[in-house]
Design a protein around this motif. Structure first.
Motif, PDB file in Angstrom:
ATOM      1  N   TYR A  65      -9.060  -4.922   2.221  1.00 18.41           N
ATOM      2  CA  TYR A  65      -7.845  -4.687   2.992  1.00 18.41           C
ATOM      3  C   TYR A  65      -7.393  -5.956   3.738  1.00 18.41           C
ATOM      4  CZ  TYR A  65      -9.201   0.177   2.210  1.00 18.41           C
ATOM      5  OH  TYR A  65      -9.562   1.349   1.635  1.00 18.41           O
ATOM      6  N   LEU A 117      -6.494   5.282  -1.102  1.00 15.80           N
ATOM      7  CA  LEU A 117      -6.292   4.204  -0.124  1.00 15.80           C
ATOM      8  C   LEU A 117      -7.618   3.784   0.502  1.00 15.80           C
ATOM      9  CD1 LEU A 117      -4.430   2.419   1.631  1.00 15.80           C
ATOM     10  CD2 LEU A 117      -4.188   4.368   3.182  1.00 15.80           C
ATOM     11  N   LEU A 149      -5.959  -4.404  -4.434  1.00 23.93           N
ATOM     12  CA  LEU A 149      -5.658  -3.043  -4.860  1.00 23.93           C
ATOM     13  C   LEU A 149      -6.163  -2.836  -6.283  1.00 23.93           C
ATOM     14  CD1 LEU A 149      -3.336  -3.479  -2.592  1.00 23.93           C
ATOM     15  CD2 LEU A 149      -2.189  -1.620  -3.772  1.00 23.93           C
ATOM     16  N   HIS A 195       0.832  -1.205   0.000  1.00 25.20           N
ATOM     17  CA  HIS A 195       0.000   0.000   0.000  1.00 25.20           C
ATOM     18  C   HIS A 195       0.867   1.256   0.000  1.00 25.20           C
ATOM     19  CE1 HIS A 195      -4.154  -1.305   0.175  1.00 25.20           C
ATOM     20  NE2 HIS A 195      -3.840  -2.253   1.063  1.00 25.20           N
ATOM     21  N   GLN A 233     -10.087   1.506  -1.779  1.00 23.44           N
ATOM     22  CA  GLN A 233      -9.719   0.175  -2.257  1.00 23.44           C
ATOM     23  C   GLN A 233     -10.784  -0.861  -1.880  1.00 23.44           C
ATOM     24  OE1 GLN A 233      -7.174  -0.385  -4.383  1.00 23.44           O
ATOM     25  NE2 GLN A 233      -7.076   1.863  -4.270  1.00 23.44           N
ATOM     26  N   THR A 280      -6.393  -8.725   0.669  1.00 20.58           N
ATOM     27  CA  THR A 280      -6.167  -7.362   0.185  1.00 20.58           C
ATOM     28  C   THR A 280      -6.293  -7.321  -1.327  1.00 20.58           C
ATOM     29  OG1 THR A 280      -4.709  -6.763   2.006  1.00 20.58           O
ATOM     30  CG2 THR A 280      -4.475  -5.511  -0.021  1.00 20.58           C
TER      31      THR A 280
END
Length: 467
Positions: free
Chosen positions: A124, A118, A130, A77, A121, A128
Motif C-alpha cells: 500500500y 483491498l 495492486l 484503489h 493487496q 503500492t
C-alpha cells in the motif's frame, strides 16, 4: 494532457447525471459509476503528469507532493475495487427483482469481496502494488451478474419509452465497461506506484482508454440531446408534462361528450314536461320529471368516480391475508356475476400475509373483475382469480373469457381516461389507471400478461412479500 481530459470528461458527466436526477437510486449509482471511472485517469494524471511537472517546474513543498501521491494511490484503489461493484448495484436496482431492504443486504454482502480484495493487496505505502489478476476474477463475476440483472430489468420494463432509454444506457455503460475490463483488468497483471511513476505490467492496452472515453462522450451527447439519458430528470419531466397534457385533453373531451349528451337529454325532457303541463297532464309530467333525477344521479356518480380516482393515493398498510380479501371480493360480486351467467373461481397456490392497504387493493380487484364481466358480453364464462408466491413476491392473476384487448390498445390500457369500451357509453377511463397507481404505491406492478381476441385477457398483479 490526454489523461486529464479523460477524468474531467467522466467527472463532468457524473456531475450532470447527479444534478439532474436527484432522488432516483439507480441514477445515483450511475453517477458514482462515472465518478469511479474517472478515478483511474485521475490517478495516472496525478502520478504520471501533474506531480512530475510540479517537481520539475516548481518548488512545491514535499508534503504537498506526497499528499498528491497518496490521493492518486487512493483513486486507483477506488477504481479497481469499486467500479464493478457499483455497476452490479446499479443493475440490481434496475432489475426490480428485490425489495429495498433486500437490496441493502445484497449491497452489504457484495461489498465483502471488494473489501477483502483491498485488504489482500501486496503493498500500500510507500510503494503500492495492486494484484490485478486477483481483482479480475471477482470483477468478471460482478460484471456478468450486473449485465444479467440489467437484461432482466429491460425485459420487465413495460413502458416503451423507458425500455428504449435503458437500451441506450446499456449501449454506453455496458459496452464501455466491457472494453475497460479487457484493457484495465484482463490485460494487466499488476499496477505499481512508487515515488516517481505509475507502471502497468503486461502491455500498454491501458492507453486505449482514451478511445473508450471518447465513445462515452459522443454517445452521451447524442442521446442526451435527442432523447434524454441515464434518467436525466429534465428530459423525463418534459415527457411527463407532455403525457399529462395529452391525458388531460382526452379527459376533458370525455367529460365534454358526457355532459353534452346529458344536457341534450335534460332539454328534451324539459320540452316534454312543458308539453304535458300545457295539456294539463300533471301525473304524466311528474313521472317524466323523475327521469331528470336519474340523469343527475348518473352525472354525480361520474364526477364522484373521477374525483375518487384522481386524488392522491395515501396508503394505510396493515397485515392482510390476501386470500381472504379475494374471497370477500368474489362473494360481493357473486350475485351480479350470476345475473350475467358468469361464474367466479378462486384458486390459491399459497396462503400468505402481506403488508398492504386492504381497501385500495380490494378496489383494484373489484375494478378488474367488473372489467372482466363487461368484456364477457356473451353472458357466460368464468373469471378466475389465482394467487401464488414466486421470487419473494405475491402474484395475483385475474383471467376472463371475454372479448380480449386489441393488440394496438394493450400499451395504453393503464393511461388515464383511456377506455376500450364503445364511445357511445360514458366511462371515466380511470379504472385501470387507478389500479396502476395503487400497485406503484405498494412498490408492485400490474400488467397485461396475455390477451387474445374472443378468448379473454389475463391481468397480473405483483406485490412484495416484505415491506
Amino acid at each position: 494532457m490526454l489523461f486529464i481530459l479523460m477524468f474531467l470528461t467522466l467527472w463532468t458527466i457524473s456531475f450532470i447525471i447527479w444534478r439532474h436526477a436527484r432522488g432516483t437510486g439507480y441514477v445515483h449509482w450511475t453517477a458514482a459509476l462515472f465518478l469511479l471511472g474517472g478515478c483511474a485517469s485521475f490517478s495516472v494524471s496525478m502520478i504520471h503528469v501533474i506531480l512530475p511537472f510540479l517537481r520539475e517546474h516548481t518548488v512545491a513543498p514535499s508534503l504537498l507532493l506526497e499528499t498528491g501521491r497518496v490521493i492518486g494511490i487512493a483513486a486507483i484503489h477506488l477504481y479497481y475495487h469499486l467500479i464493478f461493484y457499483t455497476f452490479l448495484m446499479k443493475s440490481v436496482m434496475i432489475s426490480g427483482l428485490f425489495a429495498k431492504r433486500t437490496t441493502v443486504w445484497i449491497g452489504l454482502a457484495a461489498f465483502v469481496i471488494p473489501l477483502w480484495s483491498l485488504l489482500s493487496q501486496p503493498g500500500y505505502y510507500p510503494v503500492t502494488v495492486l494484484n490485478v489478476q486477483l481483482i479480475a476474477v471477482w470483477t468478471a463475476v460482478y460484471f456478468l451478474a450486473g449485465v444479467t440483472c440489467y437484461v432482466i430489468g429491460s425485459i420487465r420494463e413495460s413502458n416503451a419509452v423507458l425500455k428504449r432509454n435503458m437500451l441506450r444506457t446499456g449501449a454506453i455503460v455496458n459496452t464501455a465497461l466491457l472494453l475497460a475490463y479487457v484493457s484495465d483488468f484482463y490485460s494487466v497483471a499488476s499496477v505499481t506506484i512508487d515515488d516517481k511513476d505509475i507502471m502497468f505490467a503486461n502491455g500498454n492496452h491501458w492507453n486505449a482508454n482514451s478511445l473508450i472515453v471518447l465513445w462515452i462522450l459522443i454517445l452521451f451527447v447524442i442521446f442526451a440531446l435527442r432523447y434524454g439519458i441515464f434518467g436525466v430528470r429534465l428530459k423525463i419531466e418534459q415527457q411527463k408534462l407532455d403525457y399529462s397534457i395529452r391525458a388531460l385533453t382526452k379527459g376533458t373531451a370525455i367529460l365534454n361528450h358526457a355532459l353534452k349528451n346529458e344536457v341534450v337529454k335534460i332539454n328534451l325532457i324539459g320540452e316534454q314536461v312543458q308539453h304535458l303541463l300545457d295539456r294539463d297532464e300533471k301525473a304524466a309530467a311528474k313521472e317524466t320529471v323523475m327521469h331528470l333525477f336519474q340523469i343527475t344521479d348518473r352525472m354525480t356518480a361520474l364526477f364522484r368516480k373521477i374525483g375518487d380516482q384522481t386524488e392522491e393515493i395515501v396508503l394505510k398498510k396493515e397485515p392482510v391475508r390476501v386470500n381472504l380479501l379475494v374471497d370477500s371480493i368474489a362473494a360481493q360480486l357473486q350475485p351480479l356475476a350470476e345475473s350475467k351467467g358468469i361464474s367466479i373461481r378462486c384458486t390459491y397456490l399459497c396462503d400468505l400475509e402481506v403488508s398492504c392497504d386492504p381497501h385500495h387493493l380490494a378496489e383494484v380487484l373489484n375494478n378488474l373483475c367488473l372489467n372482466a364481466m363487461e368484456a364477457m358480453t356473451s353472458g357466460r364464462g368464468t373469471i378466475e382469480i389465482q394467487t401464488m408466491a414466486r421470487g419473494g413476491r405475491l402474484h395475483i392473476t385475474v383471467r376472463d373469457e371475454g372479448q380480449g384487448i386489441p393488440k394496438e390498445m394493450v400499451g395504453h390500457v393503464f393511461t388515464p381516461f383511456f377506455s376500450t369500451k364503445s364511445s357511445g357509453s360514458v366511462h371515466s377511463g380511470l379504472g385501470l389507471s387507478y389500479c396502476y397507481n395503487v400497485l406503484q404505491k405498494h412498490a408492485g406492478s400490474i400488467k397485461v400478461l396475455a390477451t387474445e381476441a374472443g378468448k379473454g385477457t389475463t391481468i397480473g398483479l405483483v406485490l412484495p412479500l416484505k415491506d
